[in-house]
Design a protein around this motif. Structure first.
Motif, mmCIF file in Angstrom:
data_model
loop_
_atom_site.group_PDB
_atom_site.id
_atom_site.type_symbol
_atom_site.label_atom_id
_atom_site.label_comp_id
_atom_site.label_asym_id
_atom_site.label_seq_id
_atom_site.Cartn_x
_atom_site.Cartn_y
_atom_site.Cartn_z
ATOM 1 N N PHE A 122 0.804 -1.233 0.000
ATOM 2 C CA PHE A 122 0.000 0.000 0.000
ATOM 3 C C PHE A 122 0.835 1.281 0.000
ATOM 4 N N ASN A 155 -5.361 -5.602 4.331
ATOM 5 C CA ASN A 155 -5.687 -4.847 3.113
ATOM 6 C C ASN A 155 -6.908 -3.952 3.336
ATOM 7 N N ASP A 159 -6.604 -0.021 3.241
ATOM 8 C CA ASP A 159 -7.360 0.600 2.145
ATOM 9 C C ASP A 159 -8.280 1.692 2.703
#
Ligand code: ADP
Length: 285
Positions: A122, A155, A159
């Motif tokens: 990320f 994630n 996110d």
């Protein structure tokens, strides 16, 4: 299911039985309502990418398109197919969790590796959106679990952290670029036998009245609050995190201050060292 047994107010066993049956009927009605809402929401969410694919196909079928236009339409369709696929996978995972079939494979997994991999993945996205991801004390530790599912938790949290922090700092003047920070840490509490991962951000935050609901299915805080247009989501990410962490015998929670930032924490029991398992005395059968 809308009818309930009448009470005679005699306070006897028949009244008690009626109260118990009415309570059960209430619970069944709530359960059915929940299932109905889930199905309606799922159908609604599935319809959006399907409609987009349909309209791309219709445009592609209309005459006189150049090959560049075909390529663009196909690329759009692939993207919508990917979001359909991801949605269907999320729904399947929730169905497994509902049926109590979301079992954790007995695989020794390095939680610190999962966290590091997610941060590395990320970091470019965060930088692209003018944010930083900082990591602290990523203590090496092993848990018993499903690496892919744990990766999905990281994630989803990263996110969201990026999405809802960029939404606060995004502005056309770029004045605030660099002020948005996502912090990730992993501590091990040997005494309690727990690993704790903390993901915090200084983004738009979550108003107090919404906070108790964010782990519910399809729950989204008013999307108009965020300025960025790319803040869309399904409202399934956090309930999936909760389902996965529960299956790992852990806990997940959130604290937040509106317009200041949000912190998510989850804990998972750490695995016993292999040496202690090998050294355990054999038990007589
Ligand atoms: P979504 O797909 O909408 O992100 P989630 O289940 O992951 O669904 O999150 C539910 C809602 O919780 C989001 O729509 C958002 O309003 C709020 N939320 C989650 N994470 C954050 C965060 N880090 N900062 C602010 N709001 C958040």
């Amino acid at each position: 299911l809308s009818e309930r047994l009448p009470l005679r107010d005699a306070g006897d066993e028949l009244d008690h039985l009626a109260i118990t049956i009415n309570g059960l009927l209430d619970r069944i009605a709530d359960y059915l309502q929940e299932k109905h809402d889930f199905l309606a929401n799922a159908a609604h969410e599935l319809r959006t990418p399907l409609a987009a694919i349909r309209s791309s196909v219709e445009v592609a079928l209309s005459k006189g398109r150049s090959s560049a236009e075909y390529e663009e339409l196909l690329a759009e369709m692939i993207e919508e197919c990917a979001s359909l696929e991801s949605l269907v996978n999320q729904l399947l995972l929730l169905a497994e969790s509902d049926a109590d079939r979301l079992r954790v494979s007995a695989e020794r997994t390095s939680l610190s590796d999962v966290v590091k991999t997610a941060i590395d993945m990320f970091q470019p996205v965060a930088e692209f959106r003018g944010l930083r991801i900082e990591s602290y004390s990523l203590t090496p530790c092993t848990v018993i679990g499903n690496r892919l599912h744990l990766r999905q938790v990281m994630n989803n949290l990263l996110d969201n952290a990026i999405k809802f922090t960029a939404a606060r700092y995004d502005d056309e003047t770029n004045e605030n670029r660099g002020s948005g920070v996502v912090r990730v840490s992993l501590f091990v509490n040997e005494e309690k036998g727990l690993a704790e991962v903390v993901v915090s951000d200084n983004g738009i935050g979550i108003p107090e009245k919404h906070l108790p609901h964010i782990f519910e299915r399809f729950y989204r805080v008013d999307r108009k609050r965020s300025r960025g247009s790319s803040v869309g989501g399904t409202g399934l990410g956090l309930c999936i995190c909760a389902a996965i962490i529960n299956a790992h015998h852990g806990e997940i929670s959130a604290t937040s201050r509106d317009n200041e930032g949000t912190t998510f924490r989850f804990t998972i029991p750490i695995a016993k060292p292999l040496s202690s398992i090998a050294a355990a005395p054999a038990t007589a059968v």
